[in-house]
Write a protein that holds these residues in place. Structure first.
Motif, PDB file in Angstrom:
ATOM      1  N   TYR A 116      67.441 -54.641  34.474  1.00  0.00           N
ATOM      2  CA  TYR A 116      68.200 -56.152  34.725  1.00  0.00           C
ATOM      3  C   TYR A 116      69.004 -56.566  33.411  1.00  0.00           C
ATOM      4  CZ  TYR A 116      68.761 -61.117  34.997  1.00  0.00           C
ATOM      5  OH  TYR A 116      69.259 -62.459  35.332  1.00  0.00           O
ATOM      6  N   LEU A 117      68.384 -56.526  32.537  1.00  0.00           N
ATOM      7  CA  LEU A 117      68.885 -57.031  31.244  1.00  0.00           C
ATOM      8  C   LEU A 117      70.458 -55.891  30.596  1.00  0.00           C
ATOM      9  CD1 LEU A 117      69.306 -58.743  28.516  1.00  0.00           C
ATOM     10  CD2 LEU A 117      67.774 -56.999  27.410  1.00  0.00           C
ATOM     11  N   THR A 118      70.265 -54.802  30.771  1.00  0.00           N
ATOM     12  CA  THR A 118      71.297 -53.629  30.603  1.00  0.00           C
ATOM     13  C   THR A 118      72.298 -53.946  31.562  1.00  0.00           C
ATOM     14  OG1 THR A 118      69.809 -52.172  29.681  1.00  0.00           O
ATOM     15  CG2 THR A 118      72.036 -51.454  30.297  1.00  0.00           C
ATOM     16  N   GLY A 119      71.987 -54.074  32.813  1.00  0.00           N
ATOM     17  CA  GLY A 119      72.951 -54.284  34.013  1.00  0.00           C
ATOM     18  C   GLY A 119      73.641 -55.489  33.818  1.00  0.00           C
ATOM     19  N   ARG A 120      73.241 -56.509  33.146  1.00  0.00           N
ATOM     20  CA  ARG A 120      73.979 -57.820  32.913  1.00  0.00           C
ATOM     21  C   ARG A 120      74.744 -57.901  31.863  1.00  0.00           C
ATOM     22  NH1 ARG A 120      72.696 -57.732  37.293  1.00  0.00           N
ATOM     23  NH2 ARG A 120      71.410 -59.182  38.726  1.00  0.00           N
ATOM     24  N   THR A 121      74.463 -56.977  30.877  1.00  0.00           N
ATOM     25  CA  THR A 121      75.089 -57.018  29.529  1.00  0.00           C
ATOM     26  C   THR A 121      76.107 -55.831  29.324  1.00  0.00           C
ATOM     27  OG1 THR A 121      73.291 -55.968  28.271  1.00  0.00           O
ATOM     28  CG2 THR A 121      73.281 -58.380  28.508  1.00  0.00           C
ATOM     29  N   VAL A 122      75.936 -54.943  30.093  1.00  0.00           N
ATOM     30  CA  VAL A 122      77.054 -53.588  29.913  1.00  0.00           C
ATOM     31  C   VAL A 122      77.370 -53.314  31.127  1.00  0.00           C
ATOM     32  CG1 VAL A 122      76.838 -51.258  29.351  1.00  0.00           C
ATOM     33  CG2 VAL A 122      75.136 -52.666  28.348  1.00  0.00           C
ATOM     34  N   TYR A 128      77.771 -43.759  27.017  1.00  0.00           N
ATOM     35  CA  TYR A 128      76.030 -43.744  26.689  1.00  0.00           C
ATOM     36  C   TYR A 128      75.828 -44.470  25.688  1.00  0.00           C
ATOM     37  CZ  TYR A 128      72.206 -41.007  25.429  1.00  0.00           C
ATOM     38  OH  TYR A 128      70.691 -40.367  25.300  1.00  0.00           O
ATOM     39  N   LEU A 129      76.241 -44.427  24.655  1.00  0.00           N
ATOM     40  CA  LEU A 129      75.982 -45.121  23.360  1.00  0.00           C
ATOM     41  C   LEU A 129      75.606 -46.746  23.640  1.00  0.00           C
ATOM     42  CD1 LEU A 129      74.691 -44.850  20.447  1.00  0.00           C
ATOM     43  CD2 LEU A 129      76.774 -45.024  19.561  1.00  0.00           C
ATOM     44  N   GLU A 130      76.561 -47.255  24.186  1.00  0.00           N
ATOM     45  CA  GLU A 130      76.392 -48.695  24.460  1.00  0.00           C
ATOM     46  C   GLU A 130      74.989 -48.976  25.468  1.00  0.00           C
ATOM     47  OE1 GLU A 130      80.276 -50.892  25.387  1.00  0.00           O
ATOM     48  OE2 GLU A 130      80.812 -48.831  25.990  1.00  0.00           O
ATOM     49  N   VAL A 131      75.032 -48.172  26.362  1.00  0.00           N
ATOM     50  CA  VAL A 131      73.753 -48.350  27.257  1.00  0.00           C
ATOM     51  C   VAL A 131      72.567 -47.991  26.705  1.00  0.00           C
ATOM     52  CG1 VAL A 131      72.666 -47.538  29.440  1.00  0.00           C
ATOM     53  CG2 VAL A 131      75.182 -47.647  29.482  1.00  0.00           C
ATOM     54  N   PHE A 132      72.500 -46.948  25.550  1.00  0.00           N
ATOM     55  CA  PHE A 132      71.542 -46.432  24.961  1.00  0.00           C
ATOM     56  C   PHE A 132      71.044 -47.705  23.991  1.00  0.00           C
ATOM     57  CE2 PHE A 132      69.214 -44.569  21.326  1.00  0.00           C
ATOM     58  CZ  PHE A 132      68.658 -43.743  21.904  1.00  0.00           C
ATOM     59  N   ARG A 133      71.974 -48.522  23.362  1.00  0.00           N
ATOM     60  CA  ARG A 133      71.621 -49.463  22.299  1.00  0.00           C
ATOM     61  C   ARG A 133      70.904 -50.361  23.155  1.00  0.00           C
ATOM     62  NH1 ARG A 133      77.475 -49.284  19.730  1.00  0.00           N
ATOM     63  NH2 ARG A 133      77.277 -47.836  18.060  1.00  0.00           N
TER      64      ARG A 133
END
Length: 184
Positions: A116-122, A128-133
């Motif tokens: 949820y958080l990653t899907g709303r911010t990325v 890969y690195l943006e999602v990884f962070r």
């Protein structure tokens, strides 16, 4: 923005891999083996507690109301010791199947919140690195965030706490790797 339903595979796979990683940590590496010590004269302590017929739950001793805590009598009890927190569990063999199932469900819940958080911010085209962070930070906070509170408020030794925080870092990195790998 990436829809939560599009992230079911990283949610499930990260839960499975964190479950495996935790199994390796606890059954192969076994560095948590020293987290708990045996009571001196365990039989006598168990006999005394059994006679009290404790209901499952947490017990703090010496126990008093906030008003009583400052009284000379209560202060003397603290000085005499012992001071502790006791968790009483239901009698019987440990329910490892139930505990492992609850742990896996927790890993799935963490995966949902990370998704949820990653899907709303990325974005969907993120590297890969943006999602990884983002996924790694959320995963680390979910798996490690509360352990310091146990040391601060519950008297857990910091050595145990730091090992659990390290575990949370491993689980967060596993989660981050899966989300980064399967993103988009």
């Amino acid at each position: 923005m990436v829809d939560l339903t599009a992230l079911w595979l990283p949610i499930v796979l990260s839960a499975v891999l964190v479950f495996v990683a935790s199994s390796v940590i606890h059954m192969v590496l076994q560095y948590h083996r020293s987290d708990y010590r045996k009571l001196p004269n365990e039989a006598k302590v168990r006999e005394t507690l059994r006679a009290e017929n404790l209901a499952p739950g947490n017990y703090y001793f010496p126990h008093g109301t906030p008003k009583e805590m400052g009284t000379p009598e209560m202060q003397e009890k603290f000085k005499q010791g012992p001071v502790g927190l006791l968790t009483a569990m239901p009698s019987g063999p440990p329910a490892m199947g139930k505990n492992l199932a609850q742990w896996f469900v927790y890993c799935l819940v963490v995966g949902v919140f990370v998704a949820y958080l990653t899907g709303r911010t990325v974005g969907p085209d993120a590297s890969y690195l943006e999602v990884f962070r983002v996924a790694g930070t959320a995963g680390f906070l979910a798996y490690a965030g509360a352990h310091a509170q146990d040391a601060i408020w519950m008297g857990q030794p910091w050595s145990n706490t730091l090992k659990s925080i390290f575990d949370g870092l491993v689980y967060g990195l596993v989660t981050a790797g899966v989300f980064g790998w399967l993103w988009g």
